[in-house]
Design an enzyme around this catalytic site. Structure first.
Site, PDB file in Angstrom:
ATOM      1  N   SER A  67      -2.623 -56.419  16.118  1.00 31.38           N
ATOM      2  CA  SER A  67      -2.053 -56.069  14.815  1.00 31.38           C
ATOM      3  C   SER A  67      -0.676 -55.422  14.879  1.00 31.38           C
ATOM      4  CB  SER A  67      -3.016 -55.163  14.032  1.00 31.38           C
ATOM      5  OG  SER A  67      -4.076 -55.938  13.505  1.00 31.38           O
ATOM      6  N   LYS A 205       2.714 -48.830  14.288  1.00 33.03           N
ATOM      7  CA  LYS A 205       1.615 -49.752  13.987  1.00 33.03           C
ATOM      8  C   LYS A 205       0.656 -49.804  15.165  1.00 33.03           C
ATOM      9  CE  LYS A 205      -0.747 -52.538  11.528  1.00 33.03           C
ATOM     10  NZ  LYS A 205      -1.935 -51.976  12.239  1.00 33.03           N
ATOM     11  N   THR A 206      -0.640 -49.715  14.850  1.00 37.12           N
ATOM     12  CA  THR A 206      -1.685 -49.880  15.865  1.00 37.12           C
ATOM     13  C   THR A 206      -1.994 -51.366  16.040  1.00 37.12           C
ATOM     14  OG1 THR A 206      -3.367 -49.657  14.156  1.00 37.12           O
ATOM     15  CG2 THR A 206      -2.781 -47.664  15.406  1.00 37.12           C
ATOM     16  N   GLY A 207      -2.700 -51.649  17.113  1.00 39.60           N
ATOM     17  CA  GLY A 207      -3.198 -53.001  17.354  1.00 39.60           C
ATOM     18  C   GLY A 207      -4.413 -52.927  18.255  1.00 39.60           C
TER      19      GLY A 207
END
Length: 262
Positions: A67, A205-207
């Protein structure tokens, strides 16, 4: 314009950075969380713009962006007209998802905040693979390969990027130097805001791919930005996800890039 000239202009536009330095003192931060991974940090508040890294071998290895790809995907969707602005509403179709934040109408801002896969899956369908590949090549994003047998190409497909490459991409976005409309780059950065205080703004942003997770972004200070890209293994799956921010915030606090925890 000749291709060689374009390449020269691209590299001249990149910020000058000092030689990379390995940070052995960050190893205990990972150990405290029982985590294996890497983090790359570039501190542009300092004139020498030092680049620091834990686990340089892993920092060079490409992984699915998961993500974190919502950052370039937002630019692609805006450019392709799959979304018009941050106010456009994407109606929820009523299909229940395990995360409650996905079970509601979405805007670009909420889709970024909740990492709403179904919104970005709609963008991917609207853009199509040939155009996505062209966008990725324009961005020089990792291996620029959106091929996938089944599922979402940024999670389940061949697309892959390294922590070092994440940093390069983020630096260009910060400076509005990506090959997209400047207004679209500014909007993407706006919806990335995670936290802000009087003197600093955290955009990130995380992923999560399942086997490993990311947290990438930067902290803006009056003196300049501090970029970061973390990647860790997540053998315990959901139970490991909090470690992404915990490790990164500890590292950033160690160089005064975030204030001490309350």
């Amino acid at each position: 314009m000749p291709r060689l000239t374009l390449y020269l202009l691209f590299f001249l536009a990149l910020p000058l950075q000092a030689a990379e330095q390995e940070r052995a003192d960050w190893a205990p931060v990972f150990a405290a969380q029982d985590a294996v991974g890497t983090i790359v940090v570039v501190d542009e508040r300092q004139p020498s713009k030092p680049t620091w890294v834990h686990n340089p071998e892993r920092a060079a290895k490409r992984y699915s962006p998961a993500s974190t790809f919502k950052i370039p995907h937002t630019l692609m969707a805006l450019d392709a007209g799959a979304v018009t602005d941050e106010f456009q509403v994407f109606p929820w179709n009523g299909v229940e998802h395990s995360y409650a934040g996905h079970n509601q109408d979405q805007t670009l801002r909420s889709a970024m905040r909740h990492s709403t896969v179904w919104v970005y899956r709609g963008f991917a369908n609207a853009i199509g693979e040939p155009k996505a590949r062209a966008y990725l090549q324009r961005l020089n994003y990792g291996n620029a390969d959106p091929s996938v047998a089944r599922g979402d190409y940024w999670i389940d497909g061949k697309l892959a990027i390294s922590a070092r490459e994440q940093i390069t991409f983020l630096q260009q976005l910060y400076r509005n130097q990506l090959p997209f409309d400047v207004a679209h780059q500014r909007l993407t950065k706006d919806v990335m805001i995670v936290e802000a205080q009087r003197d600093w703004i955290l955009r990130a942003k995380t992923g999560w791919e399942g086997r490993y997770g990311w947290w990438v972004g930067w902290v803006e200070w009056p003196e300049g930005p501090v970029f970061f890209a973390l990647n860790i293994d997540t053998p315990n799956r959901l139970d490991d996800l909090h470690k992404r921010e915990a490790i990164t915030r500890a590292v950033l606090r160690s160089i005064d890039a975030l204030p001490a925890a309350d």
